[in-house]
Scaffold this motif. Structure first.
Motif, short mmCIF file in Angstrom:
data_model
loop_
_atom_site.label_atom_id
_atom_site.label_comp_id
_atom_site.label_asym_id
_atom_site.label_seq_id
_atom_site.Cartn_x
_atom_site.Cartn_y
_atom_site.Cartn_z
N HIS A 117 0.86 -1.18 0.00
CA HIS A 117 0.00 0.00 0.00
C HIS A 117 0.90 1.24 0.00
N VAL A 118 0.69 2.13 -0.93
CA VAL A 118 1.50 3.35 -1.02
C VAL A 118 1.00 4.36 0.02
N ASN A 119 1.85 4.66 0.99
CA ASN A 119 1.49 5.65 2.02
C ASN A 119 1.63 7.07 1.50
N SER A 120 2.76 7.31 0.86
CA SER A 120 3.01 8.65 0.33
C SER A 120 3.97 8.56 -0.84
N VAL A 121 3.94 9.58 -1.68
CA VAL A 121 4.82 9.67 -2.85
C VAL A 121 5.77 10.83 -2.63
N GLY A 131 2.61 9.75 -12.02
CA GLY A 131 1.23 9.81 -11.55
C GLY A 131 0.84 8.82 -10.48
N LEU A 132 1.82 8.12 -9.86
CA LEU A 132 1.49 7.24 -8.74
C LEU A 132 0.98 8.09 -7.58
N MET A 133 0.02 7.58 -6.82
CA MET A 133 -0.61 8.38 -5.77
C MET A 133 -0.66 7.62 -4.44
N ALA A 134 -0.71 8.39 -3.35
CA ALA A 134 -0.93 7.79 -2.04
C ALA A 134 -2.27 7.07 -2.05
N GLY A 135 -2.32 5.86 -1.47
CA GLY A 135 -3.53 5.05 -1.47
C GLY A 135 -3.53 3.97 -2.53
N ASP A 136 -2.61 4.08 -3.52
CA ASP A 136 -2.51 3.03 -4.55
C ASP A 136 -2.01 1.73 -3.95
N ARG A 137 -2.44 0.59 -4.55
CA ARG A 137 -1.93 -0.74 -4.18
C ARG A 137 -1.12 -1.29 -5.34
N ILE A 138 0.12 -1.65 -5.08
CA ILE A 138 0.95 -2.25 -6.13
C ILE A 138 0.69 -3.75 -6.15
N ILE A 139 0.17 -4.25 -7.28
CA ILE A 139 -0.20 -5.67 -7.38
C ILE A 139 0.60 -6.41 -8.45
N PHE A 173 -3.60 -1.14 -8.41
CA PHE A 173 -5.04 -1.03 -8.16
C PHE A 173 -5.28 0.28 -7.43
N ARG A 174 -6.17 1.10 -8.00
CA ARG A 174 -6.50 2.37 -7.38
C ARG A 174 -7.98 2.37 -7.03
N PRO A 175 -8.31 2.58 -5.74
CA PRO A 175 -9.72 2.61 -5.34
C PRO A 175 -10.52 3.57 -6.23
N GLY A 176 -11.66 3.08 -6.75
CA GLY A 176 -12.49 3.89 -7.63
C GLY A 176 -12.26 3.62 -9.10
N GLU A 177 -11.15 2.94 -9.43
CA GLU A 177 -10.86 2.59 -10.82
C GLU A 177 -11.17 1.11 -11.05
N PHE A 440 -3.96 3.40 9.35
CA PHE A 440 -3.77 3.28 7.90
C PHE A 440 -5.11 3.05 7.20
N GLN A 441 -5.90 2.15 7.76
CA GLN A 441 -7.19 1.86 7.13
C GLN A 441 -8.09 3.10 7.15
N TYR A 442 -8.10 3.82 8.26
CA TYR A 442 -8.93 5.02 8.35
C TYR A 442 -8.46 6.06 7.32
N THR A 443 -7.15 6.24 7.24
CA THR A 443 -6.60 7.18 6.26
C THR A 443 -7.00 6.79 4.85
N ASP A 444 -6.90 5.49 4.56
CA ASP A 444 -7.22 4.98 3.23
C ASP A 444 -8.68 5.25 2.87
N ASN A 445 -9.57 5.06 3.84
CA ASN A 445 -11.01 5.21 3.58
C ASN A 445 -11.46 6.67 3.54
#
Length: 582
Positions: A117-121, A131-139, A173-177, A440-445
């Motif tokens: 899970h990307v915390n920060s860029v 264009g990688l962003m905080a909240g992205d998941r590298i899969i 994987f980006r939430p919302g995409e 982390f989960q709260y921040t992500d949501n």
């Protein structure tokens, strides 16, 4: 005829000459080296012979390379606790932390549920550029799935780091995409900061948090001091808590900023290393600025050099708890295969002449490794009276204040560890990592919602209205930690500080996190009190201590008495490169 006779005897003449040369060489070698060379050769030959015998005769096939790799740390471990062997595969990672940069993609991440899970860029880094962003998941990494049990910190770093200019392909994987996003990132130099925070605690006094002493630490300090001076800073707190050290040269350069000319900062001395003095050159930008240094049991080595120079020169006040106690200097030595050793070549001594190395037994000394835990169990974290100083190693600062050697730097003002509100429920929540996971989960949501808050204070006001503790209790219960309302509310302040702090860190970074925690940090508050009262400069004791006399009949020296006039030594300018570790 005479030519033939000469030719016949030539081999004999050559052989006699060689034998004579060997005998003469052996005589002089033994005469001038006291047979030391022979002893060393015999020992090394014994080791080489052992390896040959194992290779030739051992019952099973032996990987001799692995055997040597395993033996190296064991041999060095017999010397002292800090001489060490670094395998080739680990050397780059070990060095990059102190070099001030590494080659990578420029993200900070955590591993949650077997996924990166990307915390920060990092701003301006390679990942931000594509264009990688905080909240992205590298899969995916390089067209291969990278999720599941294989995802560890070591394996993730191995795949994401690489030579500058090389490429790595990521599937994200980006939430919302709905679809997996793909990025090709060109690795670049990623800065590793030594200064975590530099800001004004109030209208008058500044604060600088230093996490290590690396190649870039000194210039980072200069930038931080300039930033504080622009805000009309009248005094500074240097926080070295948890700073385990680094390059000795960085500590010397940094403390030089606060000392007047010709003050001894530190000196080193070893069996094969003549005494070397390091003195201030008088060019420091903050020679008269009031200073307080914060330390604890995690402050070691170069941190202790810095604090020792400030304390022994009576330049400032040390606040906190007793430091670690590492007074040994390591020289890095590289091998041709890319591995290296850090060999202890000297001890360092503070200006008063004390070595703050705590006692150790050569070899595997379990007591040394467990020393911090032992201090905790003996109550040293909570009461100054529990600290036992070695009365045989008492020294004096330049003003005659007593200081002690042989076990770390004892602060001028002791601040115990704060255990107010600690309960078993809180302790289990932290030890199981539940507070960090929830944050982390709260921040992500709630990332999109919280992005509009750009300061620590505005984000904090938002969090205070979100009933975070209740949300955490439900989360912890879902993870198997039984809800305990009485204990939870007894620890409410601790929980809120922990949870709010971690969410602030996830959203705004390290400096905002530290700024928030410092508002309730009793050690920082004590430092502010000392600065506000104008008491950072120590005063001479009312009744000076009578200097002790050693077995040789010489008095123990004060901080400024250790000079080249007394002991033959070498002097170093501040800008000399000192590559030793301390």
């Amino acid at each position: 005829m005479s030519k033939n006779r000469t030719s016949r005897f030539m081999p004999v003449i050559v052989a006699v000459s060689i034998v004579a040369g060997i005998l003469i060489g052996t005589f002089y070698a033994n005469h001038f080296s006291g047979n030391k060379l022979g002893i060393i050769n015999t020992s090394s030959n014994k080791l080489n012979a052992l390896l040959r015998i194992i290779d030739d005769q051992y019952v099973d096939t032996v990987n001799m390379g692995e055997l040597v790799e395993d033996a190296m740390p064991q041999i060095l471990g017999e010397l002292d606790p800090h001489s060490s062997y670094i395998p080739a595969k680990d050397l780059e990672a070990v060095n990059s932390d102190l070099k001030g940069s590494f080659s990578g993609i420029g993200i900070q991440f955590t591993i949650q549920q077997d996924t990166i899970h990307v915390n920060s860029v990092i701003q301006g880094g390679p990942s931000e550029k594509v264009g990688l962003m905080a909240g992205d998941r590298i899969i995916e990494v390089d067209d291969s799935a990278f999720v599941g049990k294989i995802v560890t910190n070591y394996e993730s770093m191995k795949r994401l780091k690489g030579p500058k200019g090389s490429e790595v392909k990521l599937g994200v994987f980006r939430p919302g995409e709905k679809e997996t996003l793909h990025f090709t990132i060109v690795r670049g130099d990623i800065p590793v900061k030594s200064v975590d925070a530099a800001y004004m605690l109030n209208d008058k006094f500044g604060y600088i948090k230093v996490n290590k002493f690396g190649e870039t630490t000194y210039p980072e300090l200069l930038i931080s001091l300039a930033k504080l001076n622009q805000a009309n800073c009248e005094g500074v707190v240097i926080d070295l808590r948890g700073n385990t050290g680094g390059y000795m040269g960085a500590a010397i350069q940094m403390v030089n900023e606060f000392l007047p000319k010709n003050r001894l900062i530190v000196y080193t001395q070893g069996r094969k290393s003549p005494r070397e003095n390091y003195t201030s050159n008088g060019t420091g930008s903050s020679q008269k600025m009031p200073i307080v240094v914060l330390m604890d049991e995690g402050s070691a080595s170069a941190s202790e050099i810095f604090a020792g120079a400030i304390q022994d020169n009576d330049r400032g006040t040390i606040i906190g708890r007793r430091s670690f106690g590492k007074g040994l200097v390591q020289q890095p030595i590289d091998f041709s295969d890319g591995s290296a050793i850090r060999l202890t070549i000297a001890r360092y001594y503070t200006p008063s002449g004390r070595c703050i190395q705590k006692p150790y037994v050569k070899g595997n000394d379990a007591n040394y490794e467990m020393d911090i835990l032992t201090r905790y169990e003996h109550g040293e974290f909570f009461s100054q009276d529990s600290i036992k100083q070695d009365q045989s190693q008492i020294f004096e600062t330049s003003l005659g204040r007593p200081v002690y050697g042989g076990g770390g730097i004892m602060p001028d003002i002791f601040v115990p560890q704060d255990t107010t509100g600690v309960t078993s429920y809180y302790r289990m929540s932290v030890n199981r990592g539940l507070t960090i996971q929830f944050a982390f989960q709260y921040t992500d949501n709630h990332r999109a919602e919280m992005q509009k808050y750009e300061t620590e204070e505005s984000l904090l006001q938002y969090l205070k209205h979100q009933n975070i503790l209740e949300q955490f209790a439900r989360f912890a219960e879902s993870k198997g930690l039984k809800r305990r309302n009485i204990l939870m509310y007894k620890s409410q302040k601790l929980f809120e500080t922990n949870l709010y702090g971690n969410i602030i860190y996830n959203m705004l970074g390290m400096e905002a996190y530290i700024e928030y925690l410092n508002k309730s940090d009793k050690t920082v508050l004590k430092a502010l009190e000392v600065l506000d009262k104008g008491e950072s400069f120590p005063k001479a004791p009312e009744q000076p201590i009578e200097p002790k006399v050693s077995d040789e009949g010489t008095k123990k020296t004060t901080a400024q008495a250790d000079s080249a006039r007394k002991t033959p030594s070498r002097h170093h300018r501040i800008n000399d490169k000192v590559r030793c570790f301390a």
